[in-house]
Design an enzyme around this catalytic site. Structure first.
Site, PDB file in Angstrom:
ATOM      1  CE1 TYR A 194      -4.077   1.730   0.387  1.00 42.27           C
ATOM      2  CE2 TYR A 194      -3.432   2.599   2.757  1.00 42.27           C
ATOM      3  CZ  TYR A 194      -4.165   2.629   1.569  1.00 42.27           C
ATOM      4  OH  TYR A 194      -5.105   3.549   1.616  1.00 42.27           O
ATOM      5  NE  ARG A 247      -6.577  12.112  -5.566  1.00 39.87           N
ATOM      6  CZ  ARG A 247      -6.513  11.090  -4.723  1.00 39.87           C
ATOM      7  NH1 ARG A 247      -5.615  10.322  -4.750  1.00 39.87           N
ATOM      8  NH2 ARG A 247      -7.443  11.241  -3.770  1.00 39.87           N
ATOM      9  CE  LYS A 265      -7.063   3.180  -1.414  1.00 40.13           C
ATOM     10  NZ  LYS A 265      -6.985   3.944  -0.222  1.00 40.13           N
ATOM     11  CD  GLU A 337      -9.318   4.464  -3.376  1.00 35.28           C
ATOM     12  OE1 GLU A 337     -10.037   3.734  -2.718  1.00 35.28           O
ATOM     13  OE2 GLU A 337      -8.632   5.618  -2.715  1.00 35.28           O
ATOM     14  CG  ASP A 338      -6.574   7.241  -5.644  1.00 30.86           C
ATOM     15  OD1 ASP A 338      -7.344   7.655  -4.807  1.00 30.86           O
ATOM     16  OD2 ASP A 338      -5.349   6.623  -5.813  1.00 30.86           O
ATOM     17  CG  ASP A 360     -11.125   4.703   0.291  1.00 26.29           C
ATOM     18  OD1 ASP A 360     -11.637   4.874   1.416  1.00 26.29           O
ATOM     19  OD2 ASP A 360      -9.886   4.490  -0.088  1.00 26.29           O
ATOM     20  CG  ASP A 361      -9.737   9.117  -2.955  1.00 31.49           C
ATOM     21  OD1 ASP A 361      -8.641   8.494  -2.444  1.00 31.49           O
ATOM     22  OD2 ASP A 361     -10.297   8.496  -4.008  1.00 31.49           O
ATOM     23  CG  ASN A 502      -1.161   8.803   1.312  1.00 24.96           C
ATOM     24  OD1 ASN A 502      -0.496   9.017   2.354  1.00 24.96           O
ATOM     25  ND2 ASN A 502      -2.555   8.403   1.502  1.00 24.96           N
TER      26      ASN A 502
END
Ligand SMILES: NC(=O)C1=CN([C@@H]2O[C@H](COP(=O)(O)OP(=O)(O)OC[C@H]3O[C@@H](n4cnc5c(N)ncnc54)[C@H](OP(=O)(O)O)[C@@H]3O)[C@@H](O)[C@H]2O)C=CC1
Ligand SMILES: CC(=O)C(=O)O
Ligand SMILES: [Mg+2]
Length: 646
Positions: A194, A247, A265, A337-338, A360-361, A502
């Site tokens: 991760y 992203r 994930k 996600e992202d 999630d973000d 991150n």
């Protein structure tokens, strides 16, 4: 010509009669068969609840139970024949051959089937009944010793990406060993599979790509997405993590190479939340990339074109979302996600009313940060309403967290959410978000445009707003400068500083900087892990404020209750559940989060409280409600212990 693709999905039901006939027929006819993988569990099955996946059977048992004799003509490879029956060996390069295989995991193929392979842990009896004699050296090694050996090997690598690749190889080779390793060494291996290492893996994904670990759905698949989903070998999917790679962490647009994120994930869904691996599907939607470096990279694995936008993008996503529901049903959880924020908020709003979706973000990050802030009250006293919050970064994470804090404050103090928002300020790349900028702001920033004169720099915003809590969600490293941290320390006895971006390279500051510049007074947590820091003889242990605390348990709660929609109150329930798991011992070390070493227990509590909220809101479909939801959550969790084969 016939296609037997659908047999891939046979799970515990064994072969259906028509498939057997088709298969036999096709073999006799030498018709092209595109792909046949028989993962059929025959006879009795021990699969329970959300528990385990396929069970392997001895060839004898399989043959007896399903009359597989029918399938095994004397020339077939299954029967041990060596003839080049299908002409695969003799075909010239321009002749077409059919890459097909009929396999009941046994012998050589069993050792190459990651779901069933146990390596040296196959017992003497299993070696006899599964044609493994000679394929393995004589020693039988228990799983615990395999774990010890693998950890020893992984620790030999100095380069994090090598550790990552070793872990991915293990996942490809022996899934249960991979998960046992990860579960038992979670604090050591989380940074490998991760953040931060997964970030580097995505950047280099084209070069290190070996085998697909999820589905790539590109513009080329437009109009065929349902068929593409059927190519995945599992049918009982419960969670999909999907990205379009725009992203990736704070690393920007990595296009198709973002695949590392859904894969990572979902391995946490299994290791941390106990969702069985076969129920997890990583997906990358490839609509191109605007990353010039990747477009010029000869090893890039995605579409070589600029990103599709507008209607073309929306149509592909819509086809995907429709296909997902059609094939996996109403209760499959889709975790976005992202995605870049210009799509993320819209997708969540659009599909939030028709699908079980979770971003999630925006939502997972909000829930984890709120948990940390609830826990922080034990360290600094007061309530949420006593605090002033300043964010650097007003995108998905920043505004998502801000909104959930406001919601919680409003519930705690009975004030309208709009009033609660007034204690929360955000800075974006153009400076403090203030009312004079309102017209030009993206819709998700508008609620945060308070009356104030414009301020350009963060340090000036800190001095003007006087926050007690500073949260970094900018994706830009080194932005919490010495001046900024010192300003926070001059305003607060115990400044709360969260550097969430991150991977580590993008963290707004390091743990060492936060503790040193605040003379050891900061309460600090970061998105990617930092080692403990010694400052003036005292050891400070930084916490990891990462949505990995939330999404595995949150998802499990949704799955086990059969929830059909996500509700904000479930996010609040997850925050409370996580905050309740922080012990006095953790507080004594200055921690806002419990250690990841206890994550399965933590996830069970989160899952239980999320499920309880789903029942309370009438959004759960698994009835009746289990009496003890924590125990039920634990009983649903996947165990990586090896199964015994007949
Ligand atoms: N710890 C965790 O669990 C999580 C961490 N994250 C991390 O948070 C970061 C941001 O993610 P996300 O919110 O989704 O990204 P977004 O792109 O949605 O938002 C980034 C925000 O930061 C602002 N920004 C960019 N550069 C600067 C700068 N130099 N000064 C001030 N503001 C700046 C942007 O401003 P503008 O709008 O003007 O462009 C935007 O508002 C990433 O690094 C991600 O890895 C995300 C989710 C979870
Ligand atoms: C942790 C996470 O989801 C992110 O950085 O995007
Ligand atoms: Mg993310």
């Amino acid at each position: 010509m016939m296609s037997l693709n659908h047999t891939s999905f046979l799970n515990n039901s064994g072969f259906c009669g028509s498939c057997k006939k088709s298969l036999l027929f096709s073999r006799l006819q030498r018709s092209p068969v595109s792909h046949v993988r028989i993962a059929a569990a025959l006879g009795s099955s021990s699969n329970k609840g959300t528990g385990d996946r396929n069970v392997s059977f001895s060839v004898e048992a399989a043959v007896k139970n399903m009359a597989a004799v029918e399938l095994v003509d004397s020339e077939s490879a299954v029967a041990g024949g060596v003839k080049d029956v299908y002409g695969e060996d003799t075909a010239t390069e321009d002749q077409l051959v059919t890459p097909w295989a009929v396999s009941i995991a046994s012998g050589y193929s069993l050792l190459r089937d990651p779901h069933h392979n146990k390596g040296l842990a196959f017992s003497e009896k299993e070696r006899d009944s599964h044609y493994l004699r000679g394929l393995l050296p004589p020693t039988v090694v228990p799983q615990d010793l395999q774990v010890k050996k693998m950890m020893h090997n992984i620790r030999q690598y100095q380069v994090p990406l090598q550790k990552y690749m070793a872990m991915m190889d293990l996942q490809e080779m022996n899934e249960r060993l991979f998960y046992k390793l990860l579960i038992e060494n979670v604090e050591e291996l989380l940074p490998v599979v991760y953040t931060p290492t997964v970030g580097e893996a995505c950047q280099k994904y084209g070069s290190i790509f070996r085998r697909p670990q999820g589905l790539f759905i590109s513009l080329k698949e437009k109009g065929k997405i349902l068929e593409v989903l059927k190519n995945w070998p599992e049918r009982n999917i419960q969670v999909i993590v999907v990205t379009d790679g725009e992203r990736i962490l704070g690393l920007g647009d990595l296009g198709c190479q973002g695949m590392g994120i859904p894969v990572g994930k979902l391995s946490l869904y299994t290791a941390l939340g106990g969702v069985r691996p076969s129920a997890c599907l990583p997906v990358t939607i490839d609509v191109g990339t605007n990353n010039e470096k990747l477009l010029k990279d000869e090893f890039y694995i995605g579409l070589r074109q600029k990103r599709a936008t507008g209607q073309e993008y929306a149509e592909l996503l819509h086809e995907f979302m429709s296909a997902v529901k059609q094939i996996y049903g109403e209760k499959v959880l889709v975790q976005f996600e992202d995605f870049a924020n210009h799509n993320a908020f819209d997708l969540l709003a659009k599909y939030g009313t028709t699908h079980l979706v979770f971003n999630d973000d925006i939502q997972g990050t909000a829930s984890v940060v709120l948990a940390g802030l609830i826990a922080a009250q034990k360290l600094v006293g007061g309530t949420l309403a006593d605090h002033r919050f300043l964010f650097l970064g007003a995108g998905e994470a920043g505004t998502g967290i801000a909104e959930l804090i406001a919601l919680e404050m409003s519930k705690q103090t009975n004030v309208p959410v709009d009033d609660a928002r007034k204690n929360i300020w955000l800075v974006d790349s153009k400076g403090l978000i203030v009312s004079s900028r309102k017209e030009s702001l993206q819709h998700f920033k508008k609620p945060w445009a308070h009356e104030h004169e414009p301020i350009r720099d963060l340090v000036d915003a800190v001095k003007a707003i006087k926050p007690t809590v500073l949260i970094g969600t900018s994706g830009v490293g080194k932005t919490f400068t010495k001046e900024v941290v010192e300003a926070m320390a001059s305003l607060n006895e115990k400044p709360i500083i969260l550097a969430l971006s991150n991977p580590t390279s993008q963290s707004e500051c390091t743990a060492e900087e936060a503790y040193t510049w605040s003379q050891g007074r900061a309460i600090f947590a970061s998105g990617s892990p930092f080692r403990p820091v010694e400052y003036e003889g005292k050891v400070f242990v930084p916490g990891q404020a990462n949505n990995a605390y939330i999404f595995p348990g949150f998802g499990l709660g949704l799955i086990m209750s059969g929830a059909i929609r996500v509700h904000d109150d479930m996010l609040l329930a997850a925050s409370e559940a996580l905050a309740a798991q922080v012990t006095q011992e953790n507080f004594n070390k200055g921690l806002l989060y419990p250690p990841f070493a206890n994550i399965r227990k933590i996830s069970a509590h989160i899952a239980a409280d999320v499920a309880a909220k789903a029942y309370e809101l009438g959004l759960a479909t698994r009835l009746p409600q289990p009496d003890d939801l924590v125990k039920y959550a634990e009983s649903c969790m996947y165990s990586p212990a090896y199964r015994n084969y007949r």
